[in-house]
Scaffold this motif. Sequence first.
Motif: not given
Lengths: 163, 547
Positions: A18, A62, B126, B130-133, B151, B156, B184-186, B306-308
């Motif tokens: 990733r 970011k 990917e 936003k995320h994948s499992f 998520i 966003r 914890r990371s989100y 979204d800060p980005a």
Amino acid sequence: MKHTISILVENNAGVLARISGLFARRGFNIYSLAVGVTEDESVSRITIVADGDDYTLEQIEKQLNKLIDVIKVRTVKPDELLQRELVLIKVSCSAQQRHELISIAEITQAKISDISVDSMTLELSANESHLNNFQELLRPYGIKEVVRTGTIAIQKGTASLRI
Amino acid sequence: MQVSKERVTVARAMVLALEHEGIKHIFGYPGAAICPFFDELIKSDIQNILVRHEANSGHAASGYARVTGKPAVCAATSGPGATNLITAIATAHMDSVPMIAITGQVLSSQLGRDAFQEADITGAAEPFVKHSFLVKNPNDIGEVIKKAFYIASTGRQGPVLIDVPMDIQKMEIEFEYPEKVEIRSYKPSFFGNKLQIKKAAEALKNSKKPLICAGGGILSSGACEQLKILSEKCDIPVIVTMMGIGSIPTNHKNYYGMLGIFGRKIANQALNACDLLIVLGARMSDRAVTTLASFDDTTVIHIDVDPAEIGKNAPVNIPIVGDVKTILEQFIAEVEPMTHDEWQSGLFINKTDFEAKANTFQSDYVSPKLMIKSICKALPQKRVICADVGSNQIWTANNIEIGEEGKFITSGGMGTMGFSFPAAIGAKCADKDAEVVAICGDGSFQMSFMELATAVQHGINVKIVVFVNNKLGMVREYQTNNYAGRHTMVDLSGSPDFLKLAEAYGINGETVSKNEQIVSAVENMVNANEPYLLQVIVDKNEKSLIV
């Protein structure tokens, strides 16, 4: 300009893909990359040395933070940083040259890790520019193989990057 | 009371989890690898809508989610089923739409061996999720689905992919759906920084010519009311991005239309003349701000979750990160009522001038503008208008009339042709009481007309308007302007008579070839209590942007 970015990530399958994918598709250049587990084994630390101006660096940070598996990102300023890289260099070495190479190893604080009839493998952990000099010193003997890890880095003093 | 765990298969657990999340519909297409999951749907009240192409299951889920504001679910099998979903996932990703895509995967023992219908879908998708499992441990399924919904629907919003090998789907586990999850990371930001909000209020106080640019973030955070209050309280004109259409009623006196290269001239004029730009839940994409001369003399406040996005495409003076609705509430409390008569009246003259000029129509063909206006006049207020991609999208975006109960849905960021019809199917499933119209071109409709069968099979009452000129009009226009009029690959000769096509599916409709026929045709369409198709003949030289 080169930046050293420390990234704490969940120690999950696919995390590295990733992160490297993100760098590739957004056009950020990776200069070196090193991964290892931290004091907490559910967390890995990825140290990336990347190239880019301030805008690029801000975007890298970011975009990394947007990845769900990324716990923390910090770009450490060069003067707050202790950097190390490890190199293994195999050089041609006749019996007559052994003494010369042993003294080079002593002066540079490198280790002789392996020896054979006509070769010698030296090992050195240092910062990048030191390693470059070391490699130049060995070049006249005939370098057979160079293996370098990526840079790893830790902050000087008591400050630390933890989750 | 002790909640006991149930002994169920993973497939059953997936269905139970979706029921817990309040899912009422699944859009999907089968294959062996997703069969264990589909088999369990039989016992559920969740309605399964069989589409005719996997991409359209994703687009339908997108349309559904954009009506409800909550994650919607699409499902496909492994390999080609999954890769077909990618365009829909990417479309949802670009437009920040909450979506859960479930794919079957080959046996876990076969992973990585190029088995029949194996595709590394978590890898391939990917860049667009936003995320994948990839579920490798059957006991993870509850937590994975809970996390996926969390998520997809927070921060966003965006699509989350869950890939489940078929042997895992069949395994038995002790199952209990978790009440909540902690990642914890989100930790998406919610409240805006108070100091920044004060700074923004100060900037507004000092501004003589403030302007709000509202994006899709207003709609996804449910901040339409707050936008209206701010605009009225401080007398600020509002322009919108394509994704922001519908965030404020189009007949509001402070509304000046869509900005950008395909936007309204007055919106772009306002953008270039303002001294303070308040960007709300928008990302200042290349299409939106190319007409902008320079931001040098403009103070820019950018509010986004979204800060980005802050500073990515345009320089920002006062960034505020967090939920747009919450920040607007904080901001409104911070500002005093004010007026900007001189600024507003200057803009208003241009606005009425534009309306007057643009309302003349030629008569050889149907005027797309008149067509869109007439549809909007005939529809009840509770309306969902889905525009496809091409000239039809620009015609719709610039002429749509939509109020507080209405929705506009289009593929803004990705510009995915064929999106509107399946999205309309999804939208209608989400809100049976709304009148839903898909507006397409003859190019884009041919990318998804197979879904006519889906509408018929499941009794989904969507209306379809196809603008026909036998050309890929927008690309043709681009070639006219940029390739000295050399037209290549834009001629759609060989296209069917769309009325006959509809008839083949048992769908009624009519052809509109003159402006005079519009009113009765639109009336027939709106009154039909089943799918209805209008084939609208337009000039091949009709411009996208009607100025």
